[in-house]
Enzyme design. Structure first.
Site, PDB file in Angstrom:
ATOM      1  N   GLU A 103       0.829  -1.201   0.000  1.00  0.00           N
ATOM      2  CA  GLU A 103       0.000   0.000   0.000  1.00  0.00           C
ATOM      3  C   GLU A 103       0.863   1.251   0.000  1.00  0.00           C
ATOM      4  O   GLU A 103       1.912   1.295   0.653  1.00  0.00           O
ATOM      5  CB  GLU A 103      -0.889   0.015   1.235  1.00  0.00           C
ATOM      6  CG  GLU A 103      -1.942  -1.053   1.176  1.00  0.00           C
ATOM      7  CD  GLU A 103      -2.899  -1.004   2.363  1.00  0.00           C
ATOM      8  OE1 GLU A 103      -4.048  -1.427   2.173  1.00  0.00           O
ATOM      9  OE2 GLU A 103      -2.499  -0.559   3.447  1.00  0.00           O
ATOM     10  N   CYS A 116       3.352   8.367   1.633  1.00  0.00           N
ATOM     11  CA  CYS A 116       3.813   7.374   2.615  1.00  0.00           C
ATOM     12  C   CYS A 116       4.147   6.100   1.844  1.00  0.00           C
ATOM     13  O   CYS A 116       3.278   5.471   1.240  1.00  0.00           O
ATOM     14  CB  CYS A 116       2.699   7.147   3.634  1.00  0.00           C
ATOM     15  SG  CYS A 116       3.139   5.954   4.886  1.00  0.00           S
ATOM     16  N   CYS A 123       6.291  -7.267   7.242  1.00  0.00           N
ATOM     17  CA  CYS A 123       7.406  -6.760   8.052  1.00  0.00           C
ATOM     18  C   CYS A 123       7.995  -7.919   8.832  1.00  0.00           C
ATOM     19  O   CYS A 123       7.272  -8.815   9.255  1.00  0.00           O
ATOM     20  CB  CYS A 123       6.897  -5.694   9.015  1.00  0.00           C
ATOM     21  SG  CYS A 123       8.207  -4.923   9.988  1.00  0.00           S
ATOM     22  N   CYS A 127       5.677  -5.669  16.171  1.00  0.00           N
ATOM     23  CA  CYS A 127       5.160  -4.718  17.150  1.00  0.00           C
ATOM     24  C   CYS A 127       3.688  -5.043  17.403  1.00  0.00           C
ATOM     25  O   CYS A 127       2.923  -5.255  16.461  1.00  0.00           O
ATOM     26  CB  CYS A 127       5.331  -3.288  16.641  1.00  0.00           C
ATOM     27  SG  CYS A 127       7.043  -2.923  16.248  1.00  0.00           S
ATOM     28  N   CYS A 130       0.635  -3.135  15.750  1.00  0.00           N
ATOM     29  CA  CYS A 130       0.714  -2.881  14.308  1.00  0.00           C
ATOM     30  C   CYS A 130       0.166  -4.054  13.514  1.00  0.00           C
ATOM     31  O   CYS A 130       0.597  -5.197  13.701  1.00  0.00           O
ATOM     32  CB  CYS A 130       2.174  -2.622  13.918  1.00  0.00           C
ATOM     33  SG  CYS A 130       2.395  -2.419  12.150  1.00  0.00           S
ATOM     34  N   GLY A 178       6.580  -2.246   6.556  1.00  0.00           N
ATOM     35  CA  GLY A 178       7.966  -2.702   6.628  1.00  0.00           C
ATOM     36  C   GLY A 178       8.890  -1.819   7.444  1.00  0.00           C
ATOM     37  O   GLY A 178       8.559  -0.693   7.781  1.00  0.00           O
ATOM     38  N   GLU A 179      10.053  -2.391   7.770  1.00  0.00           N
ATOM     39  CA  GLU A 179      11.076  -1.668   8.530  1.00  0.00           C
ATOM     40  C   GLU A 179      12.171  -1.252   7.541  1.00  0.00           C
ATOM     41  O   GLU A 179      12.968  -2.087   7.090  1.00  0.00           O
ATOM     42  CB  GLU A 179      11.616  -2.579   9.640  1.00  0.00           C
ATOM     43  CG  GLU A 179      12.884  -2.086  10.337  1.00  0.00           C
ATOM     44  CD  GLU A 179      12.826  -0.630  10.787  1.00  0.00           C
ATOM     45  OE1 GLU A 179      11.959  -0.261  11.585  1.00  0.00           O
ATOM     46  OE2 GLU A 179      13.675   0.168  10.315  1.00  0.00           O
ATOM     47  N   SER A 210      11.272   6.440   8.961  1.00  0.00           N
ATOM     48  CA  SER A 210      10.864   6.019  10.300  1.00  0.00           C
ATOM     49  C   SER A 210      11.417   4.629  10.594  1.00  0.00           C
ATOM     50  O   SER A 210      11.279   3.711   9.783  1.00  0.00           O
ATOM     51  CB  SER A 210       9.343   5.998  10.390  1.00  0.00           C
ATOM     52  OG  SER A 210       8.933   5.497  11.634  1.00  0.00           O
ATOM     53  N   SER A 232      10.280   5.200  16.233  1.00  0.00           N
ATOM     54  CA  SER A 232       9.057   4.684  16.861  1.00  0.00           C
ATOM     55  C   SER A 232       9.389   4.256  18.280  1.00  0.00           C
ATOM     56  O   SER A 232       9.784   3.118  18.515  1.00  0.00           O
ATOM     57  CB  SER A 232       8.540   3.489  16.057  1.00  0.00           C
ATOM     58  OG  SER A 232       8.132   3.922  14.787  1.00  0.00           O
ATOM     59  N   LEU A 233       9.207   5.160  19.217  1.00  0.00           N
ATOM     60  CA  LEU A 233       9.597   4.871  20.597  1.00  0.00           C
ATOM     61  C   LEU A 233       8.489   4.105  21.322  1.00  0.00           C
ATOM     62  O   LEU A 233       8.699   2.982  21.769  1.00  0.00           O
ATOM     63  CB  LEU A 233       9.938   6.194  21.310  1.00  0.00           C
ATOM     64  CG  LEU A 233      10.558   6.035  22.685  1.00  0.00           C
ATOM     65  CD1 LEU A 233      11.863   5.270  22.647  1.00  0.00           C
ATOM     66  CD2 LEU A 233      10.760   7.408  23.337  1.00  0.00           C
ATOM     67  N   HIS A 234       7.351   4.719  21.501  1.00  0.00           N
ATOM     68  CA  HIS A 234       6.120   4.078  22.005  1.00  0.00           C
ATOM     69  C   HIS A 234       6.137   3.628  23.461  1.00  0.00           C
ATOM     70  O   HIS A 234       5.085   3.300  24.019  1.00  0.00           O
ATOM     71  CB  HIS A 234       5.689   2.890  21.141  1.00  0.00           C
ATOM     72  CG  HIS A 234       5.552   3.205  19.686  1.00  0.00           C
ATOM     73  ND1 HIS A 234       4.914   4.329  19.228  1.00  0.00           N
ATOM     74  CD2 HIS A 234       6.004   2.559  18.565  1.00  0.00           C
ATOM     75  CE1 HIS A 234       4.949   4.351  17.901  1.00  0.00           C
ATOM     76  NE2 HIS A 234       5.611   3.306  17.471  1.00  0.00           N
ATOM     77  N   ASN A 309      -4.647   3.385  16.011  1.00  0.00           N
ATOM     78  CA  ASN A 309      -5.581   3.071  14.942  1.00  0.00           C
ATOM     79  C   ASN A 309      -5.992   1.607  15.091  1.00  0.00           C
ATOM     80  O   ASN A 309      -5.171   0.714  14.901  1.00  0.00           O
ATOM     81  CB  ASN A 309      -4.848   3.344  13.617  1.00  0.00           C
ATOM     82  CG  ASN A 309      -5.718   3.121  12.428  1.00  0.00           C
ATOM     83  OD1 ASN A 309      -6.931   3.218  12.499  1.00  0.00           O
ATOM     84  ND2 ASN A 309      -5.074   2.818  11.317  1.00  0.00           N
ATOM     85  N   CYS A 352     -13.403  -2.065   6.589  1.00  0.00           N
ATOM     86  CA  CYS A 352     -13.784  -3.452   6.888  1.00  0.00           C
ATOM     87  C   CYS A 352     -14.548  -3.568   8.202  1.00  0.00           C
ATOM     88  O   CYS A 352     -13.937  -3.566   9.262  1.00  0.00           O
ATOM     89  CB  CYS A 352     -12.564  -4.364   6.949  1.00  0.00           C
ATOM     90  SG  CYS A 352     -11.390  -4.054   5.649  1.00  0.00           S
TER      91      CYS A 352
HETATM   92  N1  SAH Z   1       8.482   0.156  10.471  1.00  0.00           N
HETATM   93  C1  SAH Z   1       8.729   1.522  10.679  1.00  0.00           C
HETATM   94  C2  SAH Z   1       7.933   2.428   9.764  1.00  0.00           C
HETATM   95  C3  SAH Z   1       6.459   2.152   9.508  1.00  0.00           C
HETATM   96  S1  SAH Z   1       5.236   2.384  10.697  1.00  0.00           S
HETATM   97  C4  SAH Z   1       8.479   1.898  12.116  1.00  0.00           C
HETATM   98  O1  SAH Z   1       7.942   1.091  12.849  1.00  0.00           O
HETATM   99  O2  SAH Z   1       8.872   3.000  12.491  1.00  0.00           O
HETATM  100  C5  SAH Z   1       4.825   4.087  10.876  1.00  0.00           C
HETATM  101  C6  SAH Z   1       4.370   4.435  12.305  1.00  0.00           C
HETATM  102  O3  SAH Z   1       3.028   3.980  12.621  1.00  0.00           O
HETATM  103  C7  SAH Z   1       5.271   3.791  13.348  1.00  0.00           C
HETATM  104  O4  SAH Z   1       5.599   4.713  14.339  1.00  0.00           O
HETATM  105  C8  SAH Z   1       4.376   2.707  13.901  1.00  0.00           C
HETATM  106  O5  SAH Z   1       4.804   2.317  15.156  1.00  0.00           O
HETATM  107  C9  SAH Z   1       3.030   3.350  13.880  1.00  0.00           C
HETATM  108  N2  SAH Z   1       1.915   2.399  14.014  1.00  0.00           N
HETATM  109  C10 SAH Z   1       1.893   1.083  13.732  1.00  0.00           C
HETATM  110  N3  SAH Z   1       0.675   0.553  14.003  1.00  0.00           N
HETATM  111  C11 SAH Z   1      -0.092   1.554  14.436  1.00  0.00           C
HETATM  112  C12 SAH Z   1      -1.464   1.642  14.853  1.00  0.00           C
HETATM  113  N4  SAH Z   1      -2.245   0.571  14.853  1.00  0.00           N
HETATM  114  N5  SAH Z   1      -1.930   2.845  15.233  1.00  0.00           N
HETATM  115  C13 SAH Z   1      -1.130   3.948  15.192  1.00  0.00           C
HETATM  116  N6  SAH Z   1       0.159   3.922  14.816  1.00  0.00           N
HETATM  117  C14 SAH Z   1       0.680   2.752  14.444  1.00  0.00           C
HETATM  118 FE1  SF4 Z   2       4.801  -2.369  12.156  1.00  0.00          FE
HETATM  119 FE2  SF4 Z   2       6.967  -0.779  11.961  1.00  0.00          FE
HETATM  120 FE3  SF4 Z   2       6.786  -2.598  13.918  1.00  0.00          FE
HETATM  121 FE4  SF4 Z   2       7.127  -3.408  11.397  1.00  0.00          FE
HETATM  122  S1  SF4 Z   2       8.573  -2.248  12.638  1.00  0.00           S
HETATM  123  S2  SF4 Z   2       5.725  -4.308  12.901  1.00  0.00           S
HETATM  124  S3  SF4 Z   2       5.908  -1.882  10.285  1.00  0.00           S
HETATM  125  S4  SF4 Z   2       5.461  -0.805  13.611  1.00  0.00           S
END
Ligand code: SAH
Ligand code: SF4
Length: 398
Positions: A103, A116, A123, A127, A130, A178-179, A210, A232-234, A309, A352
């Site tokens: 996508e 994007c 991937c 995570c 995700c 993907g990463e 990212s 992506s710290l989280h 999301n 969906c």
């Molecule tokens: N793989 C890379 C880049 C793609 S993800 C990474 O993880 O950084 C882009 C961003 O969306 C990342 O910060 C990811 O953690 C975040 N993300 C993934 N799933 C999500 C969700 N369900 N809701 C909101 N953000 C999300």
């Molecule tokens: Fe999703 Fe990025 Fe984690 Fe891969 S690295 S699983 S794309 S949040």
């Protein structure tokens, strides 16, 4: 492992010129018995004019065009779906010649348009919040397919020849599936083509990559590409981050923060963006906010708070608006910009099942069935994640 294999060659044996570096293009031109300067002409037609057919290349003699057409194609992935959101966001489902799909999303704003871009089909990482992380990795994208997403978008936005500053497509974020730092060579090759001033010409200042924290690749990315970095710290402690961003078990927060401090070219004008997904009751307390501020001390940073999301079967909920505001205010008061990322294109992402459940009140029986389905999905995802992690552990990735 089969999943990491590159895409197979085209069935007709012709080579796609999209995604070749300038050097590779020169080598191809030489192989075809043509003069070196033809490579420069081709570059202009392919990346500035957006040509997909050699026949339109009026600066090349007819026999040259015919020879090129025998040996090469100028191809992008096929947009098998083109979805438009009410807010103007567009999502293309792009199919590659081997049938794999990814996508690509275009987000228009008042003063810019951001694309994007995906770097892998699926991937390797897992995570927990995700959806992509629950898919088995199928394969890395090659440079052709990464640049191809940008070209596909320009085709659909009708933005050829490439305008000097871009109008609809001025910025790129490597934030799709993907990463990107696990597919660095292809991503780097693709971004160098995208940044080339005689072609697509999107500058490094307008590109953000990212990463979930692939520490050993961060410096090289900064040195070689000089793009903006998003991390992506989280989570602000290893215990939680180990759980929701499993790559943390390999590269814990301390190492990640050091790699951020060492990221080349950082200044107050060029900050790292820290992405932080707001998960209700998991990482959204004010104690988390306080620790976040402490962790970032000394790093030129901004914090992007992302409302979670939801996807079917996801084991989290989004924080309340009130909590997100409190969290954002705390971080803001500590001196860090902390914009909340407005969800864009929700209507096309959430097609969906969600719309239906909003507009009709389910019966008790339907609710029980939905709950059972939800549990089954969670179990299925957990099993997929466990299976993937076993493979990653066995190959030393985690
Ligand atoms: N793989 C890379 C880049 C793609 S993800 C990474 O993880 O950084 C882009 C961003 O969306 C990342 O910060 C990811 O953690 C975040 N993300 C993934 N799933 C999500 C969700 N369900 N809701 C909101 N953000 C999300
Ligand atoms: Fe999703 Fe990025 Fe984690 Fe891969 S690295 S699983 S794309 S949040």
């Amino acid at each position: 492992m089969k999943e990491f294999a590159p895409p197979p060659p085209r069935a007709d044996g012709r080579v796609n010129l999209v995604g070749l570096s300038r050097d590779d293009l020169e080598a191809e031109v030489a192989k075809a018995g043509l003069e070196r300067f033809r490579a420069r002409q081709l570059w202009h037609w392919i990346y500035h004019r957006g040509a997909t057919d050699f026949a339109v290349m009026s600066t090349l003699a007819k026999p040259v065009r015919e020879k090129l057409a025998d040996l090469y194609v100028i191809d992008r992935p096929t947009a098998v779906k083109d979805l438009k959101s009410e807010d103007g966001t567009r999502k293309w489902l792009a199919r590659m010649p081997d049938g794999q799909e990814i996508e690509t999303v275009h987000i228009p704003e008042e003063d810019r348009g951001t694309l994007c871009v995906s770097s892998q089909v699926g991937c390797t990482l897992t995570c927990r919040f995700c959806h992509t992380g629950t898919q088995r990795l199928v394969r890395n994208l090659d440079a052709t397919e990464i640049v191809g997403q940008v070209m596909l978008a320009r085709d659909h936005l009708d933005e050829w020849p490439a305008p000097p500053d871009g109008r609809m497509l001025s910025n790129i974020v490597m934030m799709g599936m993907g990463e990107p730092l696990f597919n660095y060579a292809n991503v780097a090759k693709a971004l160098k083509i995208v940044m080339d001033g005689e072609g697509i010409a999107i500058s490094k200042r307008r590109i953000t990559l990212s990463t979930s924290g692939v520490v050993p690749m961060m410096r090289q990315c900064g040195d070689e590409l000089g793009v903006n970095l998003a991390v992506s710290l989280h989570a602000v402690n290893d215990e939680l981050r180990d759980r929701i961003v499993p790559l943390n078990r390999k590269y814990p927060i301390k190492e990640l923060m050091q790699a951020c401090r060492d990221y080349p070219g950082l200044s107050n004008a060029r900050r790292i963006t820290f992405e932080y997904v707001m998960l209700k009751g998991v990482n959204d307390s004010l104690a988390d906010a306080r620790e976040l501020v402490r962790l970032l001390r000394g790093i030129p940073a901004k914090i992007n708070l992302i409302p979670f999301n939801y996807w079917p079967g996801a084991p989290f909920e989004c924080s309340t608006d009130e909590q997100i505001t409190k969290f954002a205010n705390f971080v803001n008061n500590a001196g860090y910009a902390s914009p909340v990322r407005t969800p864009r294109g929700r209507d096309i992402l959430a097609a969906c099942g969600q719309l239906k459940s909003e507009s009709t009140k389910p019966t008790a029986q339907a609710r029980i069935a939905a709950l059972e389905a939800h549990k089954a999905l969670q179990a299925e995802y957990a099993a997929q994640v466990a299976e993937k992690e076993a493979v990653l552990a066995a190959t030393g990735t985690l």
